[in-house]
Design a protein around this motif. Structure first.
Motif, PDB file in Angstrom:
ATOM      1  N   ASN A  54       0.810  -1.217   0.000  1.00  0.00           N
ATOM      2  CA  ASN A  54       0.000   0.000   0.000  1.00  0.00           C
ATOM      3  C   ASN A  54       0.843   1.267   0.000  1.00  0.00           C
ATOM      4  O   ASN A  54       0.510   2.251  -0.671  1.00  0.00           O
ATOM      5  CB  ASN A  54      -0.941  -0.002   1.202  1.00  0.00           C
ATOM      6  N   GLN A  57       2.014   1.813  -3.434  1.00  0.00           N
ATOM      7  CA  GLN A  57       0.966   2.354  -4.304  1.00  0.00           C
ATOM      8  C   GLN A  57       0.943   3.874  -4.243  1.00  0.00           C
ATOM      9  O   GLN A  57       0.862   4.550  -5.279  1.00  0.00           O
ATOM     10  CB  GLN A  57      -0.403   1.805  -3.883  1.00  0.00           C
ATOM     11  N   ALA A  58       0.997   4.415  -3.020  1.00  0.00           N
ATOM     12  CA  ALA A  58       0.993   5.873  -2.870  1.00  0.00           C
ATOM     13  C   ALA A  58       2.229   6.483  -3.516  1.00  0.00           C
ATOM     14  O   ALA A  58       2.157   7.520  -4.198  1.00  0.00           O
ATOM     15  CB  ALA A  58       0.926   6.244  -1.393  1.00  0.00           C
ATOM     16  N   TYR A  61       2.060   6.607  -7.346  1.00  0.00           N
ATOM     17  CA  TYR A  61       1.242   7.669  -7.928  1.00  0.00           C
ATOM     18  C   TYR A  61       2.092   8.907  -8.170  1.00  0.00           C
ATOM     19  O   TYR A  61       1.936   9.616  -9.149  1.00  0.00           O
ATOM     20  CB  TYR A  61       0.051   8.005  -7.028  1.00  0.00           C
ATOM     21  N   PHE A  69       1.315  13.238   1.614  1.00  0.00           N
ATOM     22  CA  PHE A  69       1.139  11.902   2.188  1.00  0.00           C
ATOM     23  C   PHE A  69       2.251  11.627   3.188  1.00  0.00           C
ATOM     24  O   PHE A  69       3.435  11.847   2.912  1.00  0.00           O
ATOM     25  CB  PHE A  69       1.172  10.837   1.081  1.00  0.00           C
ATOM     26  N   TYR A 231      -4.284   2.769  -2.753  1.00  0.00           N
ATOM     27  CA  TYR A 231      -3.766   4.092  -2.396  1.00  0.00           C
ATOM     28  C   TYR A 231      -3.342   4.928  -3.596  1.00  0.00           C
ATOM     29  O   TYR A 231      -3.322   6.159  -3.510  1.00  0.00           O
ATOM     30  CB  TYR A 231      -2.649   3.941  -1.354  1.00  0.00           C
ATOM     31  N   MET A 235      -4.987   8.600  -3.953  1.00  0.00           N
ATOM     32  CA  MET A 235      -4.229   9.804  -4.302  1.00  0.00           C
ATOM     33  C   MET A 235      -4.831  10.481  -5.541  1.00  0.00           C
ATOM     34  O   MET A 235      -4.960  11.699  -5.593  1.00  0.00           O
ATOM     35  CB  MET A 235      -2.766   9.439  -4.555  1.00  0.00           C
TER      36      MET A 235
END
Length: 474
Positions: A54, A57-58, A61, A69, A231, A235
């Motif tokens: 996860n 994933q952020a 982005y 974040f 995530y 975002m």
């Protein structure tokens, strides 16, 4: 001349006063970022790979000035021991143009469940990464409200039992709903979106407990996918929608679709947004239903056909993974359980609130209850503006939120015999601490819900009757 002098003097004094006042004015500029996402979690013993997934994933982005974040997390004890340099202690991640900045900010024994630590994480992040809106993500395991949801302890260095939310295998603790509530209050910041990316926590009891400290709550009443939230999708949705509600209209269905695509639709899953502005309206309607429901239940003569028929309707037709019937079983059970399992202590179960109230009123041909359920649906449609589900029975036209439904013998059970060290050994005492119960009195039903396993059979004259299934019967 004197008058002119006095006039000029007075004018100068006014100008000086105005000038001094203007010097003291602090110009407050609005933060440039629309959102700051604050993730607070732990690997919990078996979710470390998902946590890394996860966070990646952020990071994938990419940095955007509109959505900041950060994450304060701990990895499981075994992971920390295997790679102290990269995973040891308590880590603070911050998304920058160069990726996720990683800093060790505390040791392995840092108490994630301490309300002051929760508050400090929020307040320090607000100063470090100011934004127009703040999103707090609780990341890890979760459970229904149970005996583990102990109240705020006096001293956090000593061991206290907490719930399975952000469970930390390093300290053997988790965050109770009371600890979360206290942490939110101490932070001094009203959270725009609280996202509990955990299992089973989207219950009316939990939601009502934090209603004054958050604007929206996003979560699942079912088990949450092992993938966690998406995530990169989060975002993206926040990056493109300065309004929280509009962002969730994009995020929620996309995330459930992603789970479905990855895992299939065979097991129930949901993601539901709750607008706290309508929480009091909904709970007042729930109270009216509960008042009428408790009166109806208390008037049933034990062992009568009406009494057995009630147990027949409020049972569960579900079985466990071994094919065995649950503790409270009925072929005609109307209640939709999000998850029905016994851990040896709590025996707690969460049912879909709206479905339970609506189906019981209709199947008992009680027009008053049915009418109140209709009013509840109208209020809940306002409170739950965004929701998506998959893998649920066709009769569940909508997934609402959970409500605790358990047997009297477990609700009033004395847990002190297990020597667990709880300050509240009886679950009914713990439940009575909830704001939801203080307003609605749902415990009036739970403490008298002496459930029986009931089935139906045809009599000699061709009619049907309910009968209790004895323990040695199938």
């Amino acid at each position: 001349m004197k008058r002119i002098f006095l006039f000029l003097l007075a004018t100068c004094m006014i100008l000086v006063a105005c000038s001094d006042h203007e010097d003291d004015v602090t110009v407050v500029t609005e933060p440039e970022a629309d959102y700051t996402v604050m993730l607070y979690g732990c690997g919990g013993g078996n979710l470390d790979a998902s946590l890394v997934y996860n966070l990646s994933q952020a990071e994938s982005y990419g940095y955007t000035p509109r959505v900041q974040f950060t994450a304060k997390v701990k990895y499981s004890a075994s992971v920390q021991e295997s790679d102290e340099e990269n995973y040891g202690g308590t880590r603070l991640y911050t998304l920058t143009e160069d990726g996720l900045d990683d800093e060790k900010v505390a040791g392995q024994g840092f108490r994630l469940d301490d309300p002051q630590n929760i508050a400090d994480f929020i307040s320090e992040t607000v100063k470090r990464l100011p934004a127009k809106h703040y999103v707090l993500v609780l990341w890890n395991h979760g459970n229904e409200f149970s005996i583990w949801d102990q109240p705020v302890a006096g001293s956090y260095p000593e061991k206290v039992a907490g719930r399975e939310a952000v469970v930390d295998d390093n300290t053997q603790e988790g965050i109770s709903i009371f600890e979360l509530e206290e942490g939110l209050k101490r932070s001094g910041t009203k959270i725009d979106l609280l996202y509990w990316d955990v299992c089973l926590m989207n219950m009316i009891e939990n939601l009502y407990q934090v209603k004054d400290n958050v604007s929206y709550v996003l979560g699942a009443a079912h088990l949450t996918s092992g993938l966690g939230g998406n995530y990169a999708q989060l975002m993206y949705a926040l990056d493109n929608h300065p309004d929280v509600l509009e962002a969730m209209k994009e995020y929620v269905p996309a995330t459930v679709t992603n789970w479905n695509n990855a895992e299939g639709a065979y097991n129930g899953k949901d993601l539901t947004l709750c607008d706290m502005n309508y929480m009091d309206e909904v709970v007042q309607t729930i109270k009216k239903y509960i008042d009428a429901f408790v009166e109806l239940h208390d008037d049933l003569e034990p062992g009568s056909q009406d009494d057995l028929g009630f147990d027949y309707l409020t049972g569960t037709s579900q079985r466990n993974y071994q094919g065995e019937k649950y503790t409270y079983y009925s072929d005609g059970g109307l209640l939709y359980y999000f998850y029905d399992d016994c851990d040896g202590y709590s025996y707690s179960s969460s049912v879909d609130l709206y479905s339970a109230f609506n189906r019981l009123g209709n199947n008992m041909l009680d027009g008053h209850l049915s009418g109140l359920a209709t009013k509840l649906r109208i209020s809940m449609d306002k409170m739950l503006p965004v929701r998506s589900c998959a893998g649920v029975p066709n009769y569940i036209d909508r997934v609402s939120v959970g409500l605790l439904w358990m047997d009297q013998r477990h609700f009033t059970r004395d847990y002190s015999v297990y020597e667990l060290g709880f300050t509240v050994p009886v679950f009914s005492q713990l439940y009575s601490m909830l704001k939801f119960d203080q307003v609605t009195g749902w415990s009036r039903f739970l403490k008298n819900n002496m459930r029986k396993n009931v089935s139906v059979r045809e009599t000699e004259n061709g009619s049907y009757e309910f009968y209790e299934i004895k323990e040695n019967e199938d």
